[in-house]
Design an enzyme around this catalytic site. Sequence first.
Site, PDB file in Angstrom:
ATOM      1  CG  ASP A  16      -2.066   0.937   1.114  1.00 61.81           C
ATOM      2  OD1 ASP A  16      -2.316   1.435   0.001  1.00 61.81           O
ATOM      3  OD2 ASP A  16      -2.724   1.192   2.131  1.00 61.81           O
ATOM      4  CG  ASN A  18       2.226   1.351  -5.004  1.00 64.81           C
ATOM      5  OD1 ASN A  18       3.133   1.224  -4.194  1.00 64.81           O
ATOM      6  ND2 ASN A  18       1.727   0.328  -5.688  1.00 64.81           N
ATOM      7  CD1 TRP A  21       7.337   6.583  -2.383  1.00 60.54           C
ATOM      8  CD2 TRP A  21       7.040   6.867  -4.585  1.00 60.54           C
ATOM      9  NE1 TRP A  21       8.580   6.617  -2.982  1.00 60.54           N
ATOM     10  CE2 TRP A  21       8.425   6.788  -4.319  1.00 60.54           C
ATOM     11  CE3 TRP A  21       6.613   7.044  -5.912  1.00 60.54           C
ATOM     12  CZ2 TRP A  21       9.381   6.877  -5.332  1.00 60.54           C
ATOM     13  CZ3 TRP A  21       7.566   7.142  -6.915  1.00 60.54           C
ATOM     14  CH2 TRP A  21       8.936   7.055  -6.613  1.00 60.54           C
ATOM     15  CG  HIS A  33       0.305   1.678  -9.237  1.00 62.10           C
ATOM     16  ND1 HIS A  33       0.023   1.288  -7.952  1.00 62.10           N
ATOM     17  CD2 HIS A  33      -0.751   2.445  -9.624  1.00 62.10           C
ATOM     18  CE1 HIS A  33      -1.147   1.787  -7.580  1.00 62.10           C
ATOM     19  NE2 HIS A  33      -1.632   2.504  -8.571  1.00 62.10           N
ATOM     20  CG  LEU A 126       9.141 -17.116  -1.978  1.00 60.95           C
ATOM     21  CD1 LEU A 126       8.933 -17.050  -0.463  1.00 60.95           C
ATOM     22  CD2 LEU A 126       9.401 -15.716  -2.531  1.00 60.95           C
ATOM     23  NE  ARG A 183      -3.288  -1.476   4.049  1.00 66.87           N
ATOM     24  CZ  ARG A 183      -4.491  -1.591   3.544  1.00 66.87           C
ATOM     25  NH1 ARG A 183      -5.330  -2.461   4.056  1.00 66.87           N
ATOM     26  NH2 ARG A 183      -4.878  -0.842   2.528  1.00 66.87           N
ATOM     27  NE  ARG A 189      -8.730   0.386   4.556  1.00 66.89           N
ATOM     28  CZ  ARG A 189      -8.377   1.653   4.562  1.00 66.89           C
ATOM     29  NH1 ARG A 189      -8.787   2.443   5.517  1.00 66.89           N
ATOM     30  NH2 ARG A 189      -7.603   2.145   3.608  1.00 66.89           N
ATOM     31  CD  GLU A 202       0.985 -12.100  16.490  1.00 64.76           C
ATOM     32  OE1 GLU A 202       0.957 -10.884  16.773  1.00 64.76           O
ATOM     33  OE2 GLU A 202       0.499 -12.982  17.213  1.00 64.76           O
TER      34      GLU A 202
HETATM   35  C1  FPP Z   1      -1.973   0.064  -3.316  1.00 68.49           C
HETATM   36  O1  FPP Z   1      -1.476   1.395  -3.327  1.00 68.49           O
HETATM   37  C2  FPP Z   1      -1.419  -0.680  -4.428  1.00 68.49           C
HETATM   38  C3  FPP Z   1      -2.134  -1.305  -5.407  1.00 68.49           C
HETATM   39  C4  FPP Z   1      -3.613  -1.268  -5.470  1.00 68.49           C
HETATM   40  C5  FPP Z   1      -1.468  -1.998  -6.512  1.00 68.49           C
HETATM   41  C6  FPP Z   1      -0.269  -2.813  -6.149  1.00 68.49           C
HETATM   42  C7  FPP Z   1       0.490  -2.983  -7.375  1.00 68.49           C
HETATM   43  C8  FPP Z   1       1.831  -2.958  -7.501  1.00 68.49           C
HETATM   44  C9  FPP Z   1       2.757  -2.871  -6.357  1.00 68.49           C
HETATM   45  C10 FPP Z   1       2.461  -2.983  -8.834  1.00 68.49           C
HETATM   46  C11 FPP Z   1       2.163  -4.177  -9.642  1.00 68.49           C
HETATM   47  C12 FPP Z   1       2.890  -5.355  -9.185  1.00 68.49           C
HETATM   48  C13 FPP Z   1       3.223  -6.362  -9.979  1.00 68.49           C
HETATM   49  C14 FPP Z   1       3.718  -7.623  -9.402  1.00 68.49           C
HETATM   50  C15 FPP Z   1       3.148  -6.310 -11.424  1.00 68.49           C
HETATM   51  P1  FPP Z   1      -2.493   2.583  -3.526  1.00 68.49           P
HETATM   52  O2  FPP Z   1      -2.551   2.893  -4.980  1.00 68.49           O
HETATM   53  O3  FPP Z   1      -3.810   2.254  -2.908  1.00 68.49           O
HETATM   54  O4  FPP Z   1      -1.787   3.740  -2.756  1.00 68.49           O
HETATM   55  P2  FPP Z   1      -2.507   4.964  -2.025  1.00 68.49           P
HETATM   56  O5  FPP Z   1      -3.251   4.368  -0.861  1.00 68.49           O
HETATM   57  O6  FPP Z   1      -1.365   5.816  -1.598  1.00 68.49           O
HETATM   58  O7  FPP Z   1      -3.408   5.607  -3.008  1.00 68.49           O
END
Ligand code: FPP
Length: 236
Positions: A16, A18, A21, A33, A126, A183, A189, A202
């Site tokens: 979470d 992205n 950031w 992302h 893994l 997380r 959550r 945990e």
């Molecule tokens: C949550 O951050 C992240 C996601 C919904 C997508 C996760 C995807 C990746 C890490 C990239 C794809 C991975 C692969 C393996 C191809 P958010 O967008 O909800 O962040 P925010 O809460 O700051 O808006």
Amino acid sequence: MPDFSKLPVHVGIIMDGNGRWAKRRGLPRKMGHKVGAETFRTIVRYANRIGLKYLTMYVFSTENWSRPQDEVDAIMTLLRNYLKDVDNYRSENIQIRFLGDLSVFDEDMQRKMAEIQETSKDNTGLKLNLAVNYGGSSELTMAAAKLAADAVKGLLKPEEITQQDLADRLYTSGEPDVDLIIRPSGEYRLSNFLIWQSAYAEYVFMDEILWPDFKPADLDRALEEYQSRNRRFGGI
Ligand code: FPP
């Protein structure tokens, strides 16, 4: 440093933060992302190196389709790129499994996912689960429907259904429950992630860090925190 001889067997990570950031840097969310996908690769490689047995990564939830189309497209492109990158896991001996309703993905993606699962199934490193179009409630609904269908076929009696019978029909069938869920980003959550499998997990919430910045040292810190907890599983 965590004790690498006493690692949790199964770790789940909700990647979470992205979007935030990227926003903090004045960049479009999809850049978050993109960097997040690089972090994903780094953490998977590290988890394999330290001898973690199972790692489940929350890549895309059943709810994420409601995001703006260009963001959904960007995540799908990242997923496609990862799928294309077959050699990466071949040399790393990682076993890959996809958790979720895969039928919604384009046919070429579905074919690729099936091929990756098949060609990596005997790898001994893994075991990496990628949760894609995954939702814990739909997974449980799907398992309930399978139980009902099997009961109708006379394969089992409703009054004799066990927890194991249900667990065997989840996407994670055959895998141990999750011990630790991590997380980052300050959200407390579960967001429909592994709701059955995390009954005694945990939780380590890491407020101060957003997923694209997550480093192997942060995984170490979460593992240390896990090792400092006293797990009683309802006993004393
Ligand atoms: C949550 O951050 C992240 C996601 C919904 C997508 C996760 C995807 C990746 C890490 C990239 C794809 C991975 C692969 C393996 C191809 P958010 O967008 O909800 O962040 P925010 O809460 O700051 O808006």
